[in-house]
Design a protein around this motif. Structure first.
Motif, PDB file in Angstrom:
ATOM      1  N   GLU A   1      21.313  18.894  11.953  1.00  0.00           N
ATOM      2  CA  GLU A   1      19.892  19.161  12.089  1.00  0.00           C
ATOM      3  C   GLU A   1      19.348  18.496  13.343  1.00  0.00           C
ATOM      4  OE1 GLU A   1      18.004  17.763   8.589  1.00  0.00           O
ATOM      5  OE2 GLU A   1      18.930  19.262   7.264  1.00  0.00           O
ATOM      6  N   ALA A   2      18.221  19.001  13.811  1.00  0.00           N
ATOM      7  CA  ALA A   2      17.558  18.416  14.977  1.00  0.00           C
ATOM      8  C   ALA A   2      17.244  16.946  14.710  1.00  0.00           C
ATOM      9  CB  ALA A   2      16.275  19.184  15.292  1.00  0.00           C
ATOM     10  N   GLY A   3      17.504  16.107  15.707  1.00  0.00           N
ATOM     11  CA  GLY A   3      17.242  14.677  15.568  1.00  0.00           C
ATOM     12  C   GLY A   3      18.469  13.860  15.253  1.00  0.00           C
ATOM     13  N   HIS A   4      19.538  14.492  14.740  1.00  0.00           N
ATOM     14  CA  HIS A   4      20.778  13.773  14.471  1.00  0.00           C
ATOM     15  C   HIS A   4      21.513  13.479  15.771  1.00  0.00           C
ATOM     16  CE1 HIS A   4      21.022  13.646  10.122  1.00  0.00           C
ATOM     17  NE2 HIS A   4      20.614  14.893  10.061  1.00  0.00           N
ATOM     18  N   PHE A   5      22.256  12.393  15.778  1.00  0.00           N
ATOM     19  CA  PHE A   5      23.117  12.055  16.910  1.00  0.00           C
ATOM     20  C   PHE A   5      24.563  12.381  16.555  1.00  0.00           C
ATOM     21  CE2 PHE A   5      20.711   9.828  20.211  1.00  0.00           C
ATOM     22  CZ  PHE A   5      19.463   9.754  19.602  1.00  0.00           C
ATOM     23  N   LEU A   6      25.206  13.173  17.399  1.00  0.00           N
ATOM     24  CA  LEU A   6      26.616  13.495  17.193  1.00  0.00           C
ATOM     25  C   LEU A   6      27.479  12.275  17.475  1.00  0.00           C
ATOM     26  CD1 LEU A   6      26.736  16.991  18.940  1.00  0.00           C
ATOM     27  CD2 LEU A   6      26.161  16.441  16.564  1.00  0.00           C
TER      28      LEU A   6
ATOM     29  N   GLY B   1      22.633  26.610  18.793  1.00  0.00           N
ATOM     30  CA  GLY B   1      21.642  25.547  18.893  1.00  0.00           C
ATOM     31  C   GLY B   1      21.669  24.874  20.247  1.00  0.00           C
ATOM     32  N   LYS B   2      21.053  23.693  20.320  1.00  0.00           N
ATOM     33  CA  LYS B   2      20.967  22.962  21.576  1.00  0.00           C
ATOM     34  C   LYS B   2      21.230  21.475  21.332  1.00  0.00           C
ATOM     35  CE  LYS B   2      17.752  26.153  23.787  1.00  0.00           C
ATOM     36  NZ  LYS B   2      17.778  27.140  22.704  1.00  0.00           N
ATOM     37  N   VAL B   3      21.928  20.852  22.285  1.00  0.00           N
ATOM     38  CA  VAL B   3      22.264  19.432  22.200  1.00  0.00           C
ATOM     39  C   VAL B   3      21.850  18.754  23.499  1.00  0.00           C
ATOM     40  CG1 VAL B   3      24.117  17.731  21.988  1.00  0.00           C
ATOM     41  CG2 VAL B   3      24.197  19.842  20.636  1.00  0.00           C
TER      42      VAL B   3
ATOM     43  N   ALA C   1      18.999  18.704  19.701  1.00  0.00           N
ATOM     44  CA  ALA C   1      17.617  19.032  20.033  1.00  0.00           C
ATOM     45  C   ALA C   1      17.100  20.204  19.216  1.00  0.00           C
ATOM     46  CB  ALA C   1      17.505  19.369  21.524  1.00  0.00           C
ATOM     47  N   GLU C   2      17.997  21.048  18.773  1.00  0.00           N
ATOM     48  CA  GLU C   2      17.660  22.208  17.952  1.00  0.00           C
ATOM     49  C   GLU C   2      18.823  22.429  17.004  1.00  0.00           C
ATOM     50  OE1 GLU C   2      18.032  26.701  19.157  1.00  0.00           O
ATOM     51  OE2 GLU C   2      16.094  25.970  19.885  1.00  0.00           O
ATOM     52  N   GLU C   3      18.539  22.687  15.727  1.00  0.00           N
ATOM     53  CA  GLU C   3      19.594  22.815  14.727  1.00  0.00           C
ATOM     54  C   GLU C   3      20.829  23.495  15.313  1.00  0.00           C
ATOM     55  OE1 GLU C   3      20.420  24.583  10.226  1.00  0.00           O
ATOM     56  OE2 GLU C   3      18.447  24.799  11.167  1.00  0.00           O
ATOM     57  N   ALA C   4      21.978  22.845  15.174  1.00  0.00           N
ATOM     58  CA  ALA C   4      23.174  23.284  15.893  1.00  0.00           C
ATOM     59  C   ALA C   4      24.375  23.427  14.979  1.00  0.00           C
ATOM     60  CB  ALA C   4      23.494  22.290  17.008  1.00  0.00           C
ATOM     61  N   THR C   5      25.274  24.294  15.401  1.00  0.00           N
ATOM     62  CA  THR C   5      26.612  24.373  14.835  1.00  0.00           C
ATOM     63  C   THR C   5      27.571  23.941  15.930  1.00  0.00           C
ATOM     64  OG1 THR C   5      26.003  26.241  13.439  1.00  0.00           O
ATOM     65  CG2 THR C   5      28.349  25.848  13.758  1.00  0.00           C
TER      66      THR C   5
END
Length: 253
Positions: free
Chosen positions: A47-52, A68-70, A111-115
């Motif tokens: 989800e947006a806001g998480h750090f990979l 999505g966007k990172v 930055a935006e919900e990502a896969t």
């Protein structure tokens, strides 16, 4: 920067959902080669806001953005924050040093919900050793990423903050631009504070530079989105060479 908990590591899904259009780094490979790379990935959602991962964490894996966007962030010792890039579908996070007892030199924030597709370096290494053509294409992709990074530093160092901002706007347009009748709209809503983090300056400085560009008829701003009306003027500000000296594959954010 307030640290958030890293993304959940257990959200695995069916590999078939990894089928995506080849863009960014993935476009360097044939469809068959890309499928062989995908076969090594573990798909995860964030989800947006998480750090990979965070700056300083062991770099033992490579990450592909599948949707999505990172946002890649860099912190300095005096507490300043820089945005290095905003990645989208097909882009790669990580380099050839992954798995060599190295650490990440930046943090990756969703930055935006990502896969994403997580790829252990050791698995990739075996694949590259088995296919010389795939290894060559991988090297070409890494070389392009290096050119992108070098061109960003060039604009910042040679043309100061106005040149760096002009360059950033052009790169954003090349990466996220939507052609409108009055110009190229940057289809990514960014605050002036975020634009400032791209070029290492203050929000107030970006406010002044954007106001000047609007007064000169170079850009317009509507509903929080910037439209580039006169790209030639932006190119003059940052001394931007014309294609093919600087193709769009290099001039991106």
């Amino acid at each position: 920067m307030a640290m958030k908990q890293p993304m959940e590591r257990s959200a695995y899904h069916d590999k078939s959902s990894l089928e995506t259009e080849q863009t960014g780094f993935s476009a360097f490979f044939t469809e068959e080669q890309w499928k062989s790379i995908q076969g090594l990935m573990s798909e995860r959602r964030a989800e947006a806001g998480h750090f990979l991962f965070w700056e300083g964490e062991a770099a033992d894996k490579l990450i592909f953005v599948l949707s999505g966007k990172v946002k890649l962030r860099k912190s300095t010792e005096d507490g300043k924050e820089f945005i290095l890039s905003i990645l989208q579908s097909g882009d790669l996070i990580g380099g050839p040093e992954a798995g060599r007892h190295s650490v990440y030199g930046f943090s990756a924030e969703v930055a935006e919900e990502a896969t994403i597709g997580v790829l252990p370096w050791m698995d990739l290494e075996k694949l590259l050793m088995a296919s010389g053509e795939l290894a060559m294409r991988w090297m070409n992709g890494m070389a392009l990423q290096q050119r992108i990074a070098e061109s960003k530093f060039r604009d910042l160092l040679l043309y100061g903050k106005p040149g760096a901002l002009a360059s950033t706007l052009i790169r954003l347009a090349n990466s996220y631009g939507v052609l409108r009748k009055d110009g190229m709209e940057i289809g990514l809503r960014l605050t002036n504070a975020e634009l400032a983090e791209f070029i290492g300056t203050t929000r107030e400085s970006v406010n002044r530079m954007l106001a000047s560009m609007k007064d000169d008829g170079i850009i317009t701003v509507r509903n929080g989105l910037i439209t580039i009306v006169d790209q030639a003027a932006l190119r003059r500000i940052c001394g931007c060479p014309q294609c093919p000296a600087c193709p769009k594959e290099v001039c991106r954010i």
